[in-house]
Design a protein around this motif. Sequence first.
Motif, PDB file in Angstrom:
ATOM      1  N   ASP A 180     -12.246 -92.834 -47.741  1.00 50.43           N
ATOM      2  CA  ASP A 180     -11.335 -91.695 -47.607  1.00 50.43           C
ATOM      3  C   ASP A 180     -11.946 -90.450 -48.236  1.00 50.43           C
ATOM      4  O   ASP A 180     -11.814 -89.336 -47.721  1.00 50.43           O
ATOM      5  N   GLY A 181     -12.647 -90.652 -49.362  1.00 53.32           N
ATOM      6  CA  GLY A 181     -13.236 -89.521 -50.082  1.00 53.32           C
ATOM      7  C   GLY A 181     -14.365 -88.839 -49.348  1.00 53.32           C
ATOM      8  O   GLY A 181     -14.691 -87.688 -49.649  1.00 53.32           O
ATOM      9  N   ARG A 182     -14.970 -89.513 -48.377  1.00 56.31           N
ATOM     10  CA  ARG A 182     -16.040 -88.855 -47.609  1.00 56.31           C
ATOM     11  C   ARG A 182     -15.502 -87.683 -46.812  1.00 56.31           C
ATOM     12  O   ARG A 182     -16.174 -86.662 -46.662  1.00 56.31           O
ATOM     13  N   TRP A 183     -14.270 -87.812 -46.298  1.00 57.29           N
ATOM     14  CA  TRP A 183     -13.668 -86.742 -45.503  1.00 57.29           C
ATOM     15  C   TRP A 183     -12.704 -85.903 -46.340  1.00 57.29           C
ATOM     16  O   TRP A 183     -12.542 -84.711 -46.092  1.00 57.29           O
ATOM     17  N   TRP A 234     -11.157 -84.580 -52.415  1.00 53.43           N
ATOM     18  CA  TRP A 234     -10.196 -84.433 -53.509  1.00 53.43           C
ATOM     19  C   TRP A 234      -9.519 -85.763 -53.856  1.00 53.43           C
ATOM     20  O   TRP A 234      -8.989 -85.930 -54.943  1.00 53.43           O
ATOM     21  N   VAL A 235      -9.559 -86.714 -52.906  1.00 56.14           N
ATOM     22  CA  VAL A 235      -8.972 -88.034 -53.153  1.00 56.14           C
ATOM     23  C   VAL A 235      -9.677 -88.722 -54.320  1.00 56.14           C
ATOM     24  O   VAL A 235      -9.055 -89.455 -55.095  1.00 56.14           O
ATOM     25  N   LEU A 236     -10.974 -88.487 -54.462  1.00 51.85           N
ATOM     26  CA  LEU A 236     -11.725 -89.105 -55.552  1.00 51.85           C
ATOM     27  C   LEU A 236     -11.213 -88.628 -56.904  1.00 51.85           C
ATOM     28  O   LEU A 236     -11.261 -89.381 -57.892  1.00 51.85           O
ATOM     29  N   ASP A 237     -10.730 -87.387 -56.976  1.00 55.78           N
ATOM     30  CA  ASP A 237     -10.137 -86.871 -58.221  1.00 55.78           C
ATOM     31  C   ASP A 237      -8.731 -87.430 -58.410  1.00 55.78           C
ATOM     32  O   ASP A 237      -8.367 -87.856 -59.505  1.00 55.78           O
ATOM     33  N   GLU A 238      -7.955 -87.428 -57.333  1.00 56.75           N
ATOM     34  CA  GLU A 238      -6.557 -87.860 -57.420  1.00 56.75           C
ATOM     35  C   GLU A 238      -6.430 -89.350 -57.761  1.00 56.75           C
ATOM     36  O   GLU A 238      -5.486 -89.757 -58.449  1.00 56.75           O
ATOM     37  N   ARG A 239      -7.367 -90.139 -57.273  1.00 54.84           N
ATOM     38  CA  ARG A 239      -7.272 -91.594 -57.466  1.00 54.84           C
ATOM     39  C   ARG A 239      -8.336 -92.110 -58.439  1.00 54.84           C
ATOM     40  O   ARG A 239      -8.758 -93.260 -58.364  1.00 54.84           O
ATOM     41  N   ARG A 240      -8.766 -91.236 -59.343  1.00 57.65           N
ATOM     42  CA  ARG A 240      -9.809 -91.593 -60.297  1.00 57.65           C
ATOM     43  C   ARG A 240      -9.413 -92.804 -61.135  1.00 57.65           C
ATOM     44  O   ARG A 240     -10.231 -93.702 -61.377  1.00 57.65           O
ATOM     45  N   ALA A 241      -8.159 -92.867 -61.576  1.00 54.38           N
ATOM     46  CA  ALA A 241      -7.719 -93.999 -62.414  1.00 54.38           C
ATOM     47  C   ALA A 241      -7.815 -95.310 -61.629  1.00 54.38           C
ATOM     48  O   ALA A 241      -8.284 -96.334 -62.162  1.00 54.38           O
ATOM     49  N   GLU A 242      -7.389 -95.289 -60.363  1.00 54.10           N
ATOM     50  CA  GLU A 242      -7.484 -96.491 -59.528  1.00 54.10           C
ATOM     51  C   GLU A 242      -8.936 -96.908 -59.324  1.00 54.10           C
ATOM     52  O   GLU A 242      -9.281 -98.096 -59.361  1.00 54.10           O
ATOM     53  N   ASP A 299     -15.994 -76.274 -45.160  1.00 51.58           N
ATOM     54  CA  ASP A 299     -15.019 -75.179 -45.075  1.00 51.58           C
ATOM     55  C   ASP A 299     -13.600 -75.728 -45.300  1.00 51.58           C
ATOM     56  O   ASP A 299     -12.787 -75.118 -46.005  1.00 51.58           O
ATOM     57  N   ARG A 300     -13.315 -76.867 -44.691  1.00 53.59           N
ATOM     58  CA  ARG A 300     -11.995 -77.495 -44.838  1.00 53.59           C
ATOM     59  C   ARG A 300     -11.750 -77.918 -46.284  1.00 53.59           C
ATOM     60  O   ARG A 300     -10.660 -77.693 -46.833  1.00 53.59           O
ATOM     61  N   GLU A 301     -12.767 -78.514 -46.911  1.00 60.58           N
ATOM     62  CA  GLU A 301     -12.605 -78.936 -48.308  1.00 60.58           C
ATOM     63  C   GLU A 301     -12.309 -77.736 -49.206  1.00 60.58           C
ATOM     64  O   GLU A 301     -11.395 -77.772 -50.039  1.00 60.58           O
TER      65      GLU A 301
END
Length: 370
Positions: A46-49, A52-60, A210-212
């Motif tokens: 999910d984080g490849r696209w 920000w998911v990598l930051d949001e789900r860092r604890a997991e 650009d989207r990120e």
Amino acid sequence: MTTTSATLPEGVIEVDGMLWKPKPGVTATAEEFIAARTRFVEINCDGRWNPWVLDERRAELDEAIAIMGQWTRAEPGHRRLTLKQLEARWEREDRKLERERAAADKQREARKQHYDPERAQARLSLIENLSILDHLQTELAAFRDGSRFPGMEPVKRQKEMAELETKIERVQEFVKRLEAEVGDPEEVIDKNGWLPGERREALLFQYKYDREFAVRDLRKQLADLRSTYKASKDRKERSDLRFKISMAQHKLGDLLAVSELAAEQMCSECATPMFKHGWVTPPYDGPCPAWPGWAKRIQRVREMFKAAVEASKGRKKPPAPPPLKPEPLAVTGLPIAEIMARLAELQEQFPDAEVRRGRANRWELWPAKS
């Protein structure tokens, strides 16, 4: 995929074709290890696209890594690569990519001599008119099923449908001529020797980042706007903030709704997904600026603005309007009893006003002299 087999040593499991076993003193069960590995893969995919998911789900992610670290590979003789071996592998991969890049550059340089500007423009016109054709056919279908302007008079509806059918026939004929002229659109090179597929790959990379950037920026904007809104007591400011929050939420939602794209889904001329090009906004961002017909319309608008600016430079400023002639607050020619009642009302409204005699023996109420 996870499998177990009676032939495997005790405690060893197979996951996606690899053997795993618990380290000494492990506390994580096989089920917990498999779940952690699945979660680790899911978050990183999910984080490849959506980075920000990598930051949001860092604890997991950290929890999954900790559990995975309690298990190790179980193939006989299996050994992890050393840092030196990894660096050597990366160097080999880099050299391979560099060779592939040099070969592609050489091919593009050779193709440049075959560039045909008329064919390239015809290709863009073909793509534009296919988009127009799709739009017209969608409109016609909506008229036919009644979803477009359901309250329209039948006679007018028939007229609109007839006009659309005529336009569709005209565009279809034009598309056929363009298809014959263009041939395979994917084989039409640009002036730099790039094929459409190659440009899409590069533009997908640009769109991704650009989207990120836009998503991260909009999230920050929303946090700031909501904080300001919460602290504000002014009704007008809060109304303005609600509008800005709504617009930012819409833009953010639109970006988040874009699932991971393949290069084939991109426009070959700009960093926009092809499904975002269209003739009704929203849901489309608009036609591609490279499409010939649309480009001409944009150029005409620019020329109109430029002409208006040039004309305004030589135009004299309009003269200032003359000052307003002083007027009384009230004028009356009524009987005395009505005058007294009216004056009492006006005194409450204009306590500092003065009564003066006006023309034709009328009484007038004027602002007090400063």
